[in-house]
Every structure is written in structure tokens, then in C-alpha cells.
Design a protein around this motif. Structure first.
Motif, short mmCIF file in Angstrom:
data_model
loop_
_atom_site.label_atom_id
_atom_site.label_comp_id
_atom_site.label_asym_id
_atom_site.label_seq_id
_atom_site.Cartn_x
_atom_site.Cartn_y
_atom_site.Cartn_z
N MET A 138 -15.85 4.90 -26.67
CA MET A 138 -17.08 4.87 -27.49
C MET A 138 -18.12 3.98 -26.82
O MET A 138 -17.79 2.91 -26.30
CB MET A 138 -16.76 4.33 -28.89
CG MET A 138 -17.94 4.40 -29.86
SD MET A 138 -17.62 3.58 -31.45
CE MET A 138 -16.31 4.60 -32.11
N HIS A 139 -19.36 4.41 -26.82
CA HIS A 139 -20.43 3.63 -26.20
C HIS A 139 -20.76 2.40 -27.05
O HIS A 139 -20.41 2.32 -28.22
CB HIS A 139 -21.69 4.49 -26.04
CG HIS A 139 -22.42 4.72 -27.32
ND1 HIS A 139 -21.91 5.49 -28.35
CD2 HIS A 139 -23.63 4.26 -27.77
CE1 HIS A 139 -22.78 5.50 -29.35
NE2 HIS A 139 -23.81 4.76 -29.03
N THR A 140 -21.45 1.43 -26.46
CA THR A 140 -21.87 0.24 -27.21
C THR A 140 -23.09 0.57 -28.07
O THR A 140 -23.89 1.46 -27.74
CB THR A 140 -22.22 -0.91 -26.26
OG1 THR A 140 -23.26 -0.49 -25.38
CG2 THR A 140 -20.99 -1.31 -25.45
N PHE A 141 -23.22 -0.15 -29.17
CA PHE A 141 -24.35 0.07 -30.07
C PHE A 141 -24.63 -1.22 -30.84
O PHE A 141 -23.78 -2.11 -30.93
CB PHE A 141 -24.05 1.20 -31.05
CG PHE A 141 -22.80 0.98 -31.87
CD1 PHE A 141 -22.84 0.30 -33.09
CD2 PHE A 141 -21.57 1.47 -31.43
CE1 PHE A 141 -21.69 0.10 -33.84
CE2 PHE A 141 -20.42 1.27 -32.18
CZ PHE A 141 -20.47 0.60 -33.38
N GLU A 142 -25.82 -1.28 -31.40
CA GLU A 142 -26.20 -2.41 -32.25
C GLU A 142 -25.78 -2.11 -33.69
O GLU A 142 -26.02 -1.01 -34.20
CB GLU A 142 -27.70 -2.65 -32.20
CG GLU A 142 -28.17 -3.82 -33.07
CD GLU A 142 -29.67 -3.99 -33.08
OE1 GLU A 142 -30.14 -4.94 -33.73
OE2 GLU A 142 -30.37 -3.17 -32.45
N TYR A 143 -25.16 -3.08 -34.33
CA TYR A 143 -24.70 -2.92 -35.71
C TYR A 143 -25.62 -3.72 -36.63
O TYR A 143 -25.86 -4.91 -36.41
CB TYR A 143 -23.27 -3.42 -35.84
CG TYR A 143 -22.74 -3.49 -37.25
CD1 TYR A 143 -22.26 -2.36 -37.91
CD2 TYR A 143 -22.73 -4.71 -37.93
CE1 TYR A 143 -21.76 -2.44 -39.20
CE2 TYR A 143 -22.24 -4.80 -39.22
CZ TYR A 143 -21.76 -3.66 -39.85
OH TYR A 143 -21.27 -3.75 -41.13
N VAL A 144 -26.16 -3.01 -37.66
CA VAL A 144 -27.05 -3.65 -38.62
C VAL A 144 -26.50 -3.42 -40.02
O VAL A 144 -26.18 -2.29 -40.40
CB VAL A 144 -28.48 -3.07 -38.54
CG1 VAL A 144 -29.38 -3.72 -39.58
CG2 VAL A 144 -29.05 -3.26 -37.15
N ARG A 145 -26.38 -4.50 -40.79
CA ARG A 145 -25.92 -4.38 -42.18
C ARG A 145 -27.12 -4.49 -43.11
O ARG A 145 -27.82 -5.50 -43.11
CB ARG A 145 -24.89 -5.45 -42.52
CG ARG A 145 -24.40 -5.40 -43.96
CD ARG A 145 -23.33 -6.44 -44.20
NE ARG A 145 -22.10 -6.09 -43.52
CZ ARG A 145 -21.02 -6.88 -43.46
NH1 ARG A 145 -21.08 -8.10 -43.99
NH2 ARG A 145 -19.93 -6.48 -42.84
N ALA A 146 -27.37 -3.44 -43.88
CA ALA A 146 -28.54 -3.40 -44.76
C ALA A 146 -28.13 -3.57 -46.22
O ALA A 146 -27.03 -3.22 -46.61
CB ALA A 146 -29.28 -2.08 -44.58
N THR A 147 -29.06 -4.11 -47.01
CA THR A 147 -28.80 -4.29 -48.43
C THR A 147 -29.88 -3.67 -49.31
O THR A 147 -29.79 -3.72 -50.53
CB THR A 147 -28.69 -5.79 -48.77
OG1 THR A 147 -29.90 -6.45 -48.38
CG2 THR A 147 -27.50 -6.42 -48.06
N PRO B 59 -27.88 4.44 -30.71
CA PRO B 59 -28.01 3.08 -30.18
C PRO B 59 -27.90 2.02 -31.27
O PRO B 59 -27.57 0.87 -30.99
CB PRO B 59 -29.40 3.08 -29.55
CG PRO B 59 -30.15 4.12 -30.32
CD PRO B 59 -29.16 5.17 -30.66
N THR B 60 -28.19 2.44 -32.52
CA THR B 60 -28.12 1.53 -33.66
C THR B 60 -27.36 2.20 -34.79
O THR B 60 -27.63 3.35 -35.13
CB THR B 60 -29.52 1.14 -34.16
OG1 THR B 60 -30.26 0.57 -33.08
CG2 THR B 60 -29.44 0.15 -35.31
N LEU B 61 -26.41 1.47 -35.36
CA LEU B 61 -25.64 1.98 -36.49
C LEU B 61 -25.93 1.09 -37.69
O LEU B 61 -25.70 -0.13 -37.65
CB LEU B 61 -24.15 1.96 -36.16
CG LEU B 61 -23.24 2.89 -36.96
CD1 LEU B 61 -23.69 4.33 -36.85
CD2 LEU B 61 -21.80 2.75 -36.49
N ILE B 62 -26.47 1.69 -38.76
CA ILE B 62 -26.89 0.93 -39.94
C ILE B 62 -25.83 1.06 -41.02
O ILE B 62 -25.61 2.16 -41.57
CB ILE B 62 -28.25 1.44 -40.45
CG1 ILE B 62 -29.28 1.45 -39.33
CG2 ILE B 62 -28.72 0.59 -41.63
CD1 ILE B 62 -30.54 2.23 -39.67
#
Length: 329
Positions: free
Chosen positions: A1-10, A46-49
Motif C-alpha cells: 500500500m502506498h503512503t498517505f496522509e491521515y486526517v481525523r475529522a469531527t 494521497p489523503t485519507l479522511i
């Protein structure tokens, strides 16, 4: 799996703005489809929310409409008292749609948005896939196609929509509430999905920066009876070869109302309007059910690997019409 930025939203608006700012970003809820596709190399956001902390949980009945948050799990919806009492075909589609482990993770919104299980779509080494790369061809048409579609299909794409739940919800005229960066809208599920013949690379009308927040399910009349029949290779967790979601209101042996959805055969969850037209106002007999099944499958588009699905789908629909109506086999 490629690298990605992880963002946790509320916050919901935060999510849609993040999506609007990054055309390649993706959302993560239960992850039962998203992570598989990322591991296979089909999707590389590139980004997983992470949206699991959004206030989109909860099931509420308001009058004769059931409102279901997009982050409600399949197991939670299957256990709801109103679903058990008034929507048995929804409950049956949920229980037959996944193992208990998956039902405890998979969300309702994610289930409706799940991608096809087409082996060629999920294999990046296969170059001919109009769903991944427009105008590249369709390997399934010439390849092994037993688990593919015959309705809404064409030489451009025969990828199957695998959701069981969506079949039941399409038959019930359910709708999704959608939130965008500066707007909200409600879309009937019968208008939400696109066939592969229309648009192989696009499966629904959801825009990139839009998020499903709620599913609205109208409750059928109290006199209605419904059920979901799934035909598959094995009883344990497996995708449908064919399935039928049926709701009938029968009065003195005459069908006053009919709702029919088909699964395992369509490039989208298939609303069988032709069958409903034949059934409504007709006697609840096996002869009527056969006519309805014939009308539904009349325009099927097959390749050698999928031709068996036409008679199987007919038999599946007739059997569930018999089950729900109480007509003897």
C-alpha cells in the motif's frame, strides 16, 4: 500500500471542504471496501479522511419515514425494532449481505457506495477496464464473467454492483441526503446510481466534494409483506448470483401494490419497474409471477459466462413472489 496522509475529522463541513480542496482525497469509515482497494493498488488517495467521528450515527423514526445516519453500521440497522417490524426485506438483505464481523464494521453509507467486485477492475495489471481507464476496453466481456451483470450492461462494461442492501432500498424508494461545500440535496436512490452502459467510470451522481449524511427510508403500508431472497454458491458469506427484494400488498388475492428490486444481475441496484407494472392489479398467481419475471429479463445483455443468470434471475424472482404472497409453489 502506498503512503498517505491521515486526517481525523469531527465536522461534516470540514470533511466536504477537505474534499473540495483535494480532488484526490478519499473518506474512510468502516473501511471494508476502501482499504481493500488501496491494498490492491486500485485506489491511491494521497489523503485519507477518517469520518467515523462525525455526528452521522443514529436511527430515528419520524412518522412513516425512517432516518438512518450514514455511519450507522449494518448490524445496528438490522437490529432496529422498526426495521424488524416494518422492513423485513431490509433486515434480510443486511443479514445475508455480510458476516457478523463485517456488519459490525461496515456503514450504511459505505455499503451504498461500495465499488464493484469485478476481478478485472480490482486487478491493476489488467489494462482493459473502462471503469478504471475510460476507452481502454472491457476484459470481462471476453474473460471469465460468471459474477457479472446482464442488466444495464453493454460491451463497454459488465461490472456488477454487489450491494444487497441497496437492492432492497431501491425497491422502497429510499433517498440519500447529501452535503456539499455550499449546498445540500436529497437524491432518490432510483436516480442516484448510473448504469455501466451510461458511464463505466462513474457509478453514481455523487460529486467528489459531496458526502452522504443520511438515508431516508419510507415505511411501507402496515398490510405489506416483504422479503429478500439471495441465491449464491454457498450459504456462508458470499456475493449473490441473483437476488430479489419483493414487497407486496395483496387484497382478496389481487396485488394492489408491488415493489421489486433485483441484485446479482445489474450494473446498478436494479428496480424492476416492468415486473411491478405486470403485478399491480393482477391476481397473485404463479402465472402472473412468471409474466413479471419474463418482462424484467426481456432486455438482458449477456456474454457466454453470464447467460445462465437470465433463467436463474427469473426463477429467483418467481420464488420470492411466491414466498411473500403465500402462493403455493
Amino acid at each position: 500500500m502506498h503512503t498517505f496522509e491521515y486526517v481525523r475529522a469531527t465536522d461534516t463541513r470540514e470533511v466536504v471542504q477537505l474534499l473540495a480542496d483535494d480532488p484526490a482525497a478519499a473518506c474512510l469509515a468502516g473501511g471494508t471496501t476502501q482499504l481493500d482497494l488501496m491494498k490492491d493498488g486500485v485506489l491511491e488517495p494521497p489523503t485519507l479522511i477518517d469520518i467515523t467521528r462525525l455526528p452521522l450515527h443514529g436511527i430515528e423514526r419520524r412518522g412513516e419515514i425512517l432516518h438512518v445516519g450514514a455511519l450507522v453500521t449494518m448490524e445496528e440497522l438490522a437490529a432496529d425494532a422498526t426495521v424488524a417490524e416494518r422492513l423485513p426485506m431490509v433486515r434480510e438483505s443486511l443479514l445475508q449481505g455480510a458476516s457478523v464481523q463485517l456488519r459490525n464494521m461496515a456503514t450504511i453509507g459505505g455499503n451504498l457506495l461500495q465499488r464493484t467486485r469485478c476481478r478485472y477492475f480490482r486487478d491493476p495489471t489488467v489494462s482493459a477496464c473502462n471503469k478504471r481507464t475510460p476507452d481502454s476496453g472491457c476484459a470481462a466481456v471476453e474473460g471469465v464473467a460468471r459474477m457479472h451483470a446482464v442488466l444495464g450492461a453493454s460491451e463497454r462494461c459488465i461490472a456488477l454492483h454487489a450491494s444487497d442492501l441497496a437492492v432492497a432500498l431501491v425497491a422502497l424508494d429510499a433517498a440519500v441526503h447529501v452535503q456539499g461545500p455550499s449546498h445540500s440535496r436529497t437524491v432518490p436512490l432510483t436516480e442516484f446510481y448510473l448504469t455501466a452502459a451510461e458511464s463505466p467510470q462513474r457509478e453514481n451522481v455523487l460529486e467528489h466534494a459531496e458526502l452522504i449524511t443520511e438515508v431516508e427510508i419510507p415505511l411501507p403500508p402496515a398490510a405489506a409483506r416483504s422479503g429478500y431472497l439471495k441465491v449464491r454458491d454457498r450459504t456462508s458469506y458470499e456475493f449473490a448470483l441473483t437476488s430479489a427484494a419483493v414487497l407486496l400488498v395483496v387484497d382478496h388475492a389481487t396485488i394492489r401494490q408491488a415493489r421489486v428490486g433485483l441484485g446479482g444481475v445489474g450494473t446498478k441496484p436494479w428496480r424492476a419497474y416492468e415486473a411491478e407494472h405486470v403485478l399491480t392489479g393482477a391476481p397473485a398467481t404463479t402465472a402472473t409471477f412468471l409474466d413479471a419475471a419474463d418482462a424484467t429479463m426481456r432486455d438482458a445483455w449477456t456474454v457466454p459466462g453470464t447467460a445462465f443468470k437470465v433463467p436463474l434471475a427469473r426463477r429467483t424472482l418467481v420464488r420470492e413472489l411466491q414466498n411473500v404472497s403465500g402462493v403455493d409453489v
